[in-house]
Scaffold this motif. Structure first.
Motif, PDB file in Angstrom:
ATOM      1  N   LEU A  61      25.420  68.121  62.322  1.00  0.00           N
ATOM      2  CA  LEU A  61      25.263  67.022  61.373  1.00  0.00           C
ATOM      3  C   LEU A  61      26.250  67.343  60.104  1.00  0.00           C
ATOM      4  O   LEU A  61      26.187  68.608  59.680  1.00  0.00           O
ATOM      5  CB  LEU A  61      23.892  67.059  61.293  1.00  0.00           C
ATOM      6  N   LEU A  62      26.496  66.529  59.266  1.00  0.00           N
ATOM      7  CA  LEU A  62      27.199  66.696  57.941  1.00  0.00           C
ATOM      8  C   LEU A  62      26.309  66.490  56.798  1.00  0.00           C
ATOM      9  O   LEU A  62      25.413  65.783  56.902  1.00  0.00           O
ATOM     10  CB  LEU A  62      28.479  65.710  58.035  1.00  0.00           C
ATOM     11  N   GLY A  63      26.555  67.367  55.793  1.00  0.00           N
ATOM     12  CA  GLY A  63      25.608  67.234  54.704  1.00  0.00           C
ATOM     13  C   GLY A  63      26.857  67.420  53.422  1.00  0.00           C
ATOM     14  O   GLY A  63      27.898  67.896  53.676  1.00  0.00           O
ATOM     15  N   ALA A  64      26.557  66.659  52.234  1.00  0.00           N
ATOM     16  CA  ALA A  64      27.197  66.878  50.837  1.00  0.00           C
ATOM     17  C   ALA A  64      26.492  67.669  50.139  1.00  0.00           C
ATOM     18  O   ALA A  64      25.179  68.054  50.282  1.00  0.00           O
ATOM     19  CB  ALA A  64      27.315  65.582  50.248  1.00  0.00           C
ATOM     20  N   SER A  90      24.754  62.933  56.816  1.00  0.00           N
ATOM     21  CA  SER A  90      23.211  62.453  57.043  1.00  0.00           C
ATOM     22  C   SER A  90      22.382  63.437  55.797  1.00  0.00           C
ATOM     23  O   SER A  90      21.388  62.613  55.602  1.00  0.00           O
ATOM     24  CB  SER A  90      23.041  63.350  58.246  1.00  0.00           C
ATOM     25  N   PHE A  91      22.806  64.385  55.525  1.00  0.00           N
ATOM     26  CA  PHE A  91      21.996  65.121  54.453  1.00  0.00           C
ATOM     27  C   PHE A  91      22.735  65.340  52.870  1.00  0.00           C
ATOM     28  O   PHE A  91      23.918  65.252  53.111  1.00  0.00           O
ATOM     29  CB  PHE A  91      21.682  66.683  54.959  1.00  0.00           C
ATOM     30  N   VAL A  92      22.086  65.381  52.019  1.00  0.00           N
ATOM     31  CA  VAL A  92      22.768  65.887  50.867  1.00  0.00           C
ATOM     32  C   VAL A  92      22.080  66.682  49.888  1.00  0.00           C
ATOM     33  O   VAL A  92      20.681  66.611  49.697  1.00  0.00           O
ATOM     34  CB  VAL A  92      22.967  64.625  49.998  1.00  0.00           C
ATOM     35  N   ILE A  93      22.394  67.808  49.497  1.00  0.00           N
ATOM     36  CA  ILE A  93      21.751  69.147  48.992  1.00  0.00           C
ATOM     37  C   ILE A  93      21.466  68.626  47.427  1.00  0.00           C
ATOM     38  O   ILE A  93      22.669  68.017  46.854  1.00  0.00           O
ATOM     39  CB  ILE A  93      22.619  70.287  48.811  1.00  0.00           C
ATOM     40  N   LEU A  94      20.582  68.445  46.861  1.00  0.00           N
ATOM     41  CA  LEU A  94      20.290  68.046  45.380  1.00  0.00           C
ATOM     42  C   LEU A  94      19.509  68.972  44.551  1.00  0.00           C
ATOM     43  O   LEU A  94      18.574  69.681  45.237  1.00  0.00           O
ATOM     44  CB  LEU A  94      19.537  66.821  45.508  1.00  0.00           C
ATOM     45  N   GLY A  95      19.909  69.193  43.456  1.00  0.00           N
ATOM     46  CA  GLY A  95      19.268  70.028  42.561  1.00  0.00           C
ATOM     47  C   GLY A  95      19.269  71.773  42.783  1.00  0.00           C
ATOM     48  O   GLY A  95      18.533  72.313  42.467  1.00  0.00           O
ATOM     49  N   HIS A  96      20.410  71.931  43.422  1.00  0.00           N
ATOM     50  CA  HIS A  96      20.606  73.080  43.992  1.00  0.00           C
ATOM     51  C   HIS A  96      20.579  74.224  42.384  1.00  0.00           C
ATOM     52  O   HIS A  96      21.055  73.529  41.211  1.00  0.00           O
ATOM     53  CB  HIS A  96      22.097  73.602  44.442  1.00  0.00           C
ATOM     54  N   ALA A 117      18.954  58.706  47.039  1.00  0.00           N
ATOM     55  CA  ALA A 117      19.855  59.165  48.331  1.00  0.00           C
ATOM     56  C   ALA A 117      18.773  58.434  49.380  1.00  0.00           C
ATOM     57  O   ALA A 117      19.303  58.033  50.557  1.00  0.00           O
ATOM     58  CB  ALA A 117      19.439  60.765  48.396  1.00  0.00           C
ATOM     59  N   VAL A 118      17.489  58.667  49.025  1.00  0.00           N
ATOM     60  CA  VAL A 118      16.521  58.073  50.309  1.00  0.00           C
ATOM     61  C   VAL A 118      16.630  56.652  50.386  1.00  0.00           C
ATOM     62  O   VAL A 118      16.765  56.121  51.549  1.00  0.00           O
ATOM     63  CB  VAL A 118      15.088  58.690  49.927  1.00  0.00           C
ATOM     64  N   GLU A 119      16.791  55.960  49.110  1.00  0.00           N
ATOM     65  CA  GLU A 119      17.028  54.462  49.259  1.00  0.00           C
ATOM     66  C   GLU A 119      18.301  54.007  50.187  1.00  0.00           C
ATOM     67  O   GLU A 119      18.511  53.239  50.621  1.00  0.00           O
ATOM     68  CB  GLU A 119      17.596  54.001  48.157  1.00  0.00           C
ATOM     69  N   ASN A 120      19.371  55.032  50.238  1.00  0.00           N
ATOM     70  CA  ASN A 120      20.584  54.919  51.023  1.00  0.00           C
ATOM     71  C   ASN A 120      20.461  55.573  52.358  1.00  0.00           C
ATOM     72  O   ASN A 120      21.608  55.788  52.962  1.00  0.00           O
ATOM     73  CB  ASN A 120      21.800  55.402  50.051  1.00  0.00           C
ATOM     74  N   ASN A 121      19.478  55.908  52.947  1.00  0.00           N
ATOM     75  CA  ASN A 121      19.158  56.561  54.210  1.00  0.00           C
ATOM     76  C   ASN A 121      19.864  57.799  54.294  1.00  0.00           C
ATOM     77  O   ASN A 121      20.387  58.367  55.502  1.00  0.00           O
ATOM     78  CB  ASN A 121      19.847  55.634  55.209  1.00  0.00           C
TER      79      ASN A 121
END
Ligand code: PEP
Length: 254
Positions: A61-64, A90-96, A117-121
């Protein structure tokens, strides 16, 4: 509740689009066809389009690595959730911690991104963790609890199974120092306790809590054997297919 392990590679500011092709092809050929552990790669924005075509040929899967909280408009240099979705992210790293340290991100500003993020699936991988000074001052659990409470405020309960939390002690990131298995479990269990308070027992039991901080094939099995460690967010060791696949294999054996 059994949670499927997630092993996510945070490539940070490494790999050109050309280099991305080689690394994803290697990952596809080593662990790309198994489905027992979720595998995700998070290359830089400039590699996402190429990566998207390649992961389409495997289970990877792909993440940003970041995202703007705003949907569109005059935000020069930013990337929206919709742009990521368009590339099958699919995933996004936030607040690293590097975003908190170098770009002024706070629990409050990251909360806006998590909700967008979650609002946009998109599935947020929300990063938290204490600094060395905070650990030495005995403040680890207080810091981590407020990061969970503030960063996840108003998170929609009906989307809780899309939430991933990454516990990354700042002193362990890129340093070669790893939390012991027991240190990781203590904090992960405490994070889950806060999630129970916020969302209830059964919702909290679906949230995957990843460990991050110098995880490598040699220490992965011990960390992953802890009951509240549901995978890893991997920096340095995600940059070669050998090390990254070694960690996925440790998860597969766990
Ligand atoms: C990270 O930056 O998310 C990380 C865990 O890095 P490393 O594995 O290199 O410590």
């Amino acid at each position: 509740m059994s949670r499927k392990y997630l092993i996510a590679g945070n490539w940070k500011m490494n790999k050109t689009a050309t280099e991305t092709v080689d690394l994803i092809k290697e990952i596809n050929s080593t662990v790309g066809s198994q489905t027992n552990v979720q595998v995700c790669v998070c290359p830089p924005f400039t590699s996402l389009a190429k990566a998207s075509e390649l992961v389409d040929q495997s289970e990877v899967l792909l993440g940003a690595q970041n995202m703007c909280a705003q949907p569109s408009g005059a935000y020069t240099g930013e990337i929206s959730a919709e742009m990521l979705r368009d590339l099958y992210v699919s995933f996004v790293i936030l607040g690293h911690s590097e975003r908190r340290q170098f770009y002024g991100e706070t629990n409050e500003s990251v909360n806006k991104k998590v909700l967008a993020a979650v609002e946009n699936n998109l599935k947020p991988i929300y990063c938290i963790g204490e600094t060395l000074e905070e650990r030495e001052a005995g403040q680890t659990l207080d810091i981590v609890r407020s990061q969970v409470r503030e960063g996840l405020e108003n998170f929609p309960a009906n989307a809780i199974d899309s939430l991933v939390v990454a516990y990354e002690p700042v002193w362990a990131i890129g340093t070669g120092k790893t939390a012991t298995d027991e240190m990781a479990q203590e904090v992960h269990a405490d994070i889950r306790k806060v999630l129970v308070e916020m969302f209830g027992d059964s919702a909290a039991s679906t949230v995957r809590i990843l460990y991050g901080g110098s995880m490598k094939p040699e220490n992965a099995a011990g960390l992953l054997s802890q009951p509240d460690v549901d995978g890893g967010l991997i920096g340095g060791a995600s940059l070669t297919s050998r090390a990254f696949s070694g960690i996925v294999e440790a998860a597969l054996a766990g």
